[in-house]
Design an enzyme around this catalytic site. Sequence first.
Site, PDB file in Angstrom:
ATOM      1  N   ASP A  97      -7.426  -4.357  -4.723  1.00 13.89           N
ATOM      2  CA  ASP A  97      -6.885  -2.471  -4.200  1.00 13.89           C
ATOM      3  C   ASP A  97      -5.071  -1.938  -5.094  1.00 13.89           C
ATOM      4  O   ASP A  97      -5.122  -0.373  -5.256  1.00 13.89           O
ATOM      5  CB  ASP A  97      -7.056  -2.631  -3.027  1.00 13.89           C
ATOM      6  CG  ASP A  97      -7.793  -3.317  -2.448  1.00 13.89           C
ATOM      7  OD1 ASP A  97      -7.898  -4.391  -2.620  1.00 13.89           O
ATOM      8  OD2 ASP A  97      -7.848  -2.719  -1.183  1.00 13.89           O
ATOM      9  N   ASP A 103       0.602  -1.133   0.207  1.00 13.96           N
ATOM     10  CA  ASP A 103       0.147   0.121  -0.249  1.00 13.96           C
ATOM     11  C   ASP A 103       0.765   1.521   0.676  1.00 13.96           C
ATOM     12  O   ASP A 103       0.392   2.045   0.667  1.00 13.96           O
ATOM     13  CB  ASP A 103      -1.166   0.115   1.233  1.00 13.96           C
ATOM     14  CG  ASP A 103      -2.068  -1.638   0.785  1.00 13.96           C
ATOM     15  OD1 ASP A 103      -2.317  -1.056  -0.108  1.00 13.96           O
ATOM     16  OD2 ASP A 103      -1.971  -1.549   1.775  1.00 13.96           O
TER      17      ASP A 103
HETATM   18  N1  GLY Z   1      -7.742  -1.010   0.337  1.00 11.73           N
HETATM   19  C1  GLY Z   1      -8.098  -1.691   1.765  1.00 11.73           C
HETATM   20  C2  GLY Z   1      -9.241  -1.950   1.594  1.00 11.73           C
HETATM   21  O1  GLY Z   1     -10.225  -1.546   1.052  1.00 11.73           O
HETATM   22  O2  GLY Z   1      -9.795  -2.051   2.674  1.00 11.73           O
END
Ligand code: GLY
Length: 387
Positions: free
Chosen positions: A168, A108
Amino acid sequence: MTLQENKKRLIELGGKVTTSWLSAQIDFCVQQIQKNMQRFGTDFPSACATNGKYRIKPNDDWTNGFWTGMLWLAYEWTGGEEFKERAMENIQSFQQRLDNHFVLDHHDIGFLYSPSAGAGYHLTGDDSCRSELLQAAEVLIARFQEMGNFIQAWGGYGDPKEYRLIIDSLINLPLLFEASKLSGDPKYANIAVKHYRTVLKTVIRENATTYHTYYFDPKSGKPTHGATHQGKSDDSIWARGQSWAVLGIPLNESCLGSIGVPRIYSKIVDVFLENLPADLVPYWDFDFNDEHPSDKDSSALAIAACGLLEAEKLTAYPEAKALAAGMIYQLGELYTAKHSPENEGLLLHGVYAHAEGKGIDEPNLWGDYFYFEALMRLAKPDWRRYW
Ligand code: GLY
């Protein structure tokens, strides 16, 4: 409701969005951020609120960049130096996080560093932001797996139990394209392209619905199976996962300089739109509907609106801007905290991770951030995105 009915209603609602309506919603966002700044100080808010209040924490989660991004949005809207100063303080904290490699063993990195250092470099030209972004890009490419051609999302690098990517991840890739642009070194963008192609081939089902995560065989690199983490089941459609695809595909195509998007994109958007319930704000998983309801995830709609506004630039979906405007109108009228003075969120009624009981029916930072980003995109069509 059918896809066509939902589109019609969204477009009608989008027609109610005026310049003064947008200004009023943005002013509310700015006021809320100003108020939160007093309480958060130089610390950070938690990923999601509890009873409408964010916990105050150090810079230790995947979501901290959203807070800094909101400070930059407030700075761009008002020109207020206090927002810029706080954002630059945040960016120093992100530098320390890199120096100590503190809670960075995950993918992330784009969520963290694009709306912080990336936006900071673009808005101020400060060279420390540039070098921070490049360091962050190094951390992200270190998670690339040649066996499978993907960036490993979570867990120890190479751990067979965590040998997977997640949808994501699409939002983490623009950081790599930006790093190549700033450094002149194509290695970052090359990895982004490989990962992007793998995402398109795996986590998106043939019917344009999405898995949350997709596993690979660590020995052969062959994709093995899709599975959920935050959705209701492996076979269901996690609403936010689908919205990450609605946003992530046009973002990456734009970074690639494409003039179009993969053919499946319009079906991905259709799936999102046809699963919207009567008030047009999705349940957290598309297995739920008005007959079998559960909690809403307002953040998924804010993300999808940003996706459609990005898609509009690539003419990737008919009436994308009008649809996005309708989404934001509905959120602005029915889902913000403007009538809940004690609540610290911008956007109410999100879900973080339902199965874990996390952030259910609460504001969360990405919902707040993407709601504000969508308003900014609508108010200033030439706004330069942070991703
Ligand atoms: N990227 C983690 C979520 O959307 O919870």
